[in-house]
Enzyme design. Structure first.
Site, mmCIF file in Angstrom:
data_model
loop_
_atom_site.group_PDB
_atom_site.id
_atom_site.type_symbol
_atom_site.label_atom_id
_atom_site.label_comp_id
_atom_site.label_asym_id
_atom_site.label_seq_id
_atom_site.Cartn_x
_atom_site.Cartn_y
_atom_site.Cartn_z
ATOM 1 N N GLU A 59 -13.029 -56.605 -4.128
ATOM 2 C CA GLU A 59 -14.039 -55.846 -4.865
ATOM 3 C C GLU A 59 -14.761 -54.827 -3.993
ATOM 4 O O GLU A 59 -15.230 -53.795 -4.485
ATOM 5 C CB GLU A 59 -15.058 -56.786 -5.525
ATOM 6 N N PHE A 121 -20.935 -72.764 -12.205
ATOM 7 C CA PHE A 121 -19.790 -72.285 -11.423
ATOM 8 C C PHE A 121 -19.794 -70.752 -11.379
ATOM 9 O O PHE A 121 -19.895 -70.089 -12.404
ATOM 10 C CB PHE A 121 -18.486 -72.792 -12.048
ATOM 11 N N GLN A 122 -19.701 -70.201 -10.194
ATOM 12 C CA GLN A 122 -19.693 -68.755 -9.955
ATOM 13 C C GLN A 122 -20.910 -68.051 -10.521
ATOM 14 O O GLN A 122 -20.832 -66.920 -10.985
ATOM 15 C CB GLN A 122 -18.392 -68.125 -10.481
ATOM 16 N N LYS A 171 -21.268 -63.733 -20.157
ATOM 17 C CA LYS A 171 -19.952 -63.869 -20.783
ATOM 18 C C LYS A 171 -20.061 -64.009 -22.303
ATOM 19 O O LYS A 171 -19.278 -63.398 -23.041
ATOM 20 C CB LYS A 171 -19.238 -65.097 -20.197
ATOM 21 N N MET A 486 -17.494 -47.421 19.383
ATOM 22 C CA MET A 486 -18.873 -46.947 19.445
ATOM 23 C C MET A 486 -19.779 -47.994 20.087
ATOM 24 O O MET A 486 -20.676 -47.666 20.869
ATOM 25 C CB MET A 486 -19.374 -46.590 18.034
HETATM 26 C C1 LIG Z 1 -19.681 -53.636 8.589
HETATM 27 C C2 LIG Z 1 -20.123 -53.211 9.940
HETATM 28 N N1 LIG Z 1 -20.160 -54.100 10.959
HETATM 29 C C3 LIG Z 1 -20.550 -53.694 12.187
HETATM 30 C C4 LIG Z 1 -20.921 -52.408 12.429
HETATM 31 C C5 LIG Z 1 -21.359 -51.957 13.818
HETATM 32 N N2 LIG Z 1 -20.416 -50.967 14.343
HETATM 33 C C6 LIG Z 1 -20.653 -49.641 14.317
HETATM 34 S S1 LIG Z 1 -19.407 -48.720 14.925
HETATM 35 C C7 LIG Z 1 -18.509 -50.101 15.302
HETATM 36 C C8 LIG Z 1 -17.165 -49.994 15.947
HETATM 37 C C9 LIG Z 1 -16.114 -49.540 15.021
HETATM 38 O O1 LIG Z 1 -14.876 -49.693 15.654
HETATM 39 P P1 LIG Z 1 -13.636 -48.819 15.239
HETATM 40 O O2 LIG Z 1 -13.432 -48.881 13.779
HETATM 41 O O3 LIG Z 1 -12.474 -49.182 16.066
HETATM 42 O O4 LIG Z 1 -14.152 -47.353 15.554
HETATM 43 P P2 LIG Z 1 -14.324 -46.607 16.963
HETATM 44 O O5 LIG Z 1 -15.788 -46.605 17.275
HETATM 45 O O6 LIG Z 1 -13.522 -47.367 17.971
HETATM 46 O O7 LIG Z 1 -13.798 -45.233 16.729
HETATM 47 C C10 LIG Z 1 -19.211 -51.255 14.941
HETATM 48 C C11 LIG Z 1 -18.742 -52.623 15.156
HETATM 49 C C12 LIG Z 1 -20.888 -51.520 11.323
HETATM 50 N N3 LIG Z 1 -21.267 -50.249 11.432
HETATM 51 N N4 LIG Z 1 -20.464 -51.934 10.111
#
Ligand SMILES: Cc1ncc(C[n+]2csc(CCOP(=O)(O)OP(=O)(O)O)c2C)c(N)n1
Ligand SMILES: [Mg+2]
Lengths: 587, 97
Positions: A59, A121-122, A171, A486
């Site tokens: 979803e 449920f749910q 529902k 990042m």
């Molecule tokens: C759902 C979620 N969990 C954690 C984060 C924290 N976060 C921001 S950027 C990042 C790294 C993303 O890794 P990748 O997709 O490999 O991208 P890159 O920075 O390596 O280009 C994380 C964990 C987030 N923004 N969203």
């Protein structure tokens, strides 16, 4: 697709049929969803409907796909899920859509009304859960209310400041008989967004602009939502002042335009960030002084007066006091401002020559750039730059969240609105692939590239199955740096290079091309700079199937410039521990 | 410590529907606005309820409270009905400082 035939009011049918007839009456042509017990009555009439229903694999994918569809078309995106876990899987995309003001209507099934409140449920109180990040939401237990609520939901989602609306339907309300009753008009005592700006505010705004000598157009995503890009260009050229476009506004003003200084904010250009810091007036259009743009708020644009035009009165003065506020649709606002500014400039035309010279000097001294790795490995920025150049400016790009997202906002030249889709306010990893799916459904004739991280891709790639089976041939570029890049960059800069839990080892596992092939896509891979162009061209030549390219890039590349979180925009760094050479600039 | 702050009293007309109290209370909590007092009652129109909300904010913060409340679709109108020049004196010792 069969033509929609309106249903006569008063016709007897189940609540479920009334729901589907109402969605048809609201003009829905596609929805993304996945059934379950509580919503199952609605899936029976969906089987016969003119509306295309795309069966997702999760979803969350339905929610982001609806968002991608909405951001490309400007119309409401629709997603549908069952009660409990089905509904809670929509929570992230709803919050994401609220942060980025995306018009979305989410339909969820709820347990039968007699069971509500019994931990059935749910059962999940999805209306309660989503109150903080829906523009409005409903729980419907009376089938007679379904058409009216659906009409209101679309009205609220798409007017004023757009946003997500959730309609939770018990529902039994879907199962019971009702008389279909599509409303002829919508009256909501508590909802009346103001779209036409006050004449006095426009006059004051024009006067403020005509008095400034260092104005900057601070352009936000609202300009794209309001389809105001043509008016914006006229206004900018009338004054001849510099422009910055935020992460949500990339494409609102052509990157190739000489007055464009680039993107402001944490990873903005030196010219754009400095323009805001040194300005004497910010002409703020559909932007909201987000912390990622302002940096430390108390030192943001210290000498600037603020002209703030926004459709949402609550944004005025929320983070920064506005000297002149214009509440209204930004397209109407700019259209009214053009003649008013012409009149004001006829009396007093400020000389912006010196200001533009300073800005252009920063723009040419500190262009966006990147180092090519010495070891001959592939640089991620080059991959993204070539993707933009080879696929052209009509291509729609989506991104995940991380370094690859920032590079995609920096190194692709955006010339048109609605060609850059990303999760700005929420920063939702996993947005890229499903948003690309929704974008391709909304714009089937456009090339759609998802520029995704190896981390993000592993959160929502299951929707490639949906794409493969439903003839939605998107293209995915995985910028595989084997890391949560990042976060790793922050560890490099602020945690002494202690890489706690950011290595994904995704050059070993999973095998992305094999994973792609297993999902009915073409899987490609590229590791050497000399193979880059031909790999992109190969991917561009495949249009009958989704394509996934594993770009195996250098791990240590970083995103620059950077304003570290919580610091002042004045402390922008162009490389590690390297500030621009301010002394050589006349500012 | 003795602080002196103006309490404002807002008269808020809302749709009389399930969940409306949660909408208003949730808004105050998630935007870190403090509710000092809250009173909910009926009006002559059974589809509309009246909330009397006491908030200890001023100026810009008060404008934000009102603007954010006004964004709730269930909120029909907001009136500042503060009696003139009512000072609220907080003479409680403040153990936080
Ligand atoms: C759902 C979620 N969990 C954690 C984060 C924290 N976060 C921001 S950027 C990042 C790294 C993303 O890794 P990748 O997709 O490999 O991208 P890159 O920075 O390596 O280009 C994380 C964990 C987030 N923004 N969203
Ligand atoms: Mg990565």
């Amino acid at each position: 697709m069969a033509k929609h035939v309106p249903t006569a009011n008063g016709t007897e049918m189940t609540g479920a049929t009334s729901l589907v007839k109402s969605l048809e009456a609201a003009g829905v042509d596609v929805m993304f969803g996945l059934p379950g017990g509580a919503i199952l009555p609605a899936y029976d009439p969906i089987y016969d409907s003119t509306i295309r229903h795309i069966l997702v694999r999760h979803e969350q994918g339905a929610g982001h796909a609806a968002t991608g569809y909405a951001q490309v078309t400007g119309r409401a995106g629709v997603c549908i899920a069952t009660s409990g876990p089905g509904a809670t899987n929509l929570v992230t995309p709803l919050m994401d859509a609220a942060m980025d003001s995306v018009p979305l209507v989410a339909i969820t099934g709820q347990v039968p009304s007699a069971a509500i409140g019994t931990d059935a449920f749910q059962e999940a109180d999805i209306r309660g859960i989503t109150m903080p990040f829906t523009k409005h939401n409903y729980l419907v237990t009376n089938p007679d209310e379904i058409p009216g609520v659906i009409a209101e939901a679309f009205h609220i989602a798409t007017t004023g400041r757009p946003g997500p609306v959730l309609v939770d339907i018990a529902k039994d309300a879907l199962q019971k008989m009702t008389k279909y009753n599509w409303p002829t008009s919508i009256k909501l005592a508590g909802y009346n967004p103001k779209t036409t700006p006050d004449a006095q505010a426009i006059t004051d705004a024009a006067a403020l602009i005509a008095q400034s000598s260092k104005p900057v157009f601070y352009v936000g995503g609202g300009v794209i939502k309001a389809n105001a890009h043509a008016e914006l260009r006229q206004l900018v050229e009338l004054l001849g002042g510099p422009v910055v476009t935020t992460l949500m506004a990339r494409g609102a003003f052509p990157d190739s335009h000489p007055l464009h200084m680039g993107m402001p904010g944490m990873h903005g250009t030196v010219a754009a960030v400095t323009a805001l810091q040194k300005a004497d007036l910010l002409i703020t259009l559909g932007a909201r002084f987000d912390d990622r743009v302002t940096g430390k708020l108390s030192t943001f644009a210290p000498n600037a007066k603020i002209l703030h035009a926004d459709i949402d009165p609550a944004e005025i003065g929320k983070n920064r006091h506005a000297d002149v506020a214009v509440v209204g649709d930004v397209k109407e606002t700019i259209a009214a401002l053009i003649p008013a500014l012409k009149a004001a400039l006829a009396k007093n035309k400020p000389d912006l020559t010196a200001w533009l010279r300073q800005m252009n000097s920063l723009k040419s001294t500190y262009p966006l750039g990147f180092d090519t790795p010495d070891d001959g490995s592939l640089s991620p920025q080059l991959v993204i730059q070539r993707l933009g150049q080879i696929s052209g400016t009509d291509t729609i790009f989506t991104a995940g969240v991380g370094q690859h997202q920032m590079w995609a906002s920096q190194f692709i030249s955006y010339e048109h609105p609605r060609t850059w889709l990303n999760s700005g306010g929420a920063g939702t990893m996993g947005y890229g692939v499903p948003a690309a799916m929704g974008a391709k459904v909304g714009a089937p004739d456009s090339t759609v590239w998802a520029i995704d991280g190896d981390g993000c891709f592993q959160m929502t790639n299951q929707e490639l199955v949906t794409c493969a089976l439903n003839n939605i041939p998107i293209k995915v570029a995985i910028i595989n740096n084997e890391s949560l890049g990042m976060v790793r960059q922050w560890q490099t800069l602020f945690y002494d290079s202690r890489y706690s839990n950011t290595s994904l080892e995704s050059k070993r596992v999973p095998n992305f091309p094999m994973l792609a092939e297993s999902m009915g896509c073409v899987g490609l891979s590229c590791e050497r700079p000399e193979d880059l162009d031909k790999t992109i061209e190969k991917a561009m030549s495949i249009n009958d199937q989704p394509v996934v390219v594993d770009f195996r890039v250098h791990r240590d590349a970083m995103v620059w410039p950077m304003v570290a979180a919580g610091t002042s925009n004045d402390e922008i760094m162009i490389a590690r521990a390297t500030a621009p050479d301010w002394d050589s600039q006349e500012l | 410590m003795t602080t002196s702050r103006r309490q404002h009293t807002l008269e808020v007309l809302v749709e009389n529907e399930p969940g409306v109290l949660a909408r208003v209370a949730g808004l105050f909590s998630r935007r870190a606005f403090n509710i000092e007092t809250l009173n909910v009652g009926p009006t002559e129109d059974s589809s509309i309820s009246k909330m009397i909300i006491g908030v200890a904010v001023e100026g810009h913060s008060l404008e934000q409270v009102i603007a954010q409340l006004d964004k709730l679709v269930s909120v029909i109108s907001i009136k500042d009905v503060t009696p003139k020049a009512k000072e609220v004196h907080d003479t409680q010792p403040d153990y936080q400082n």
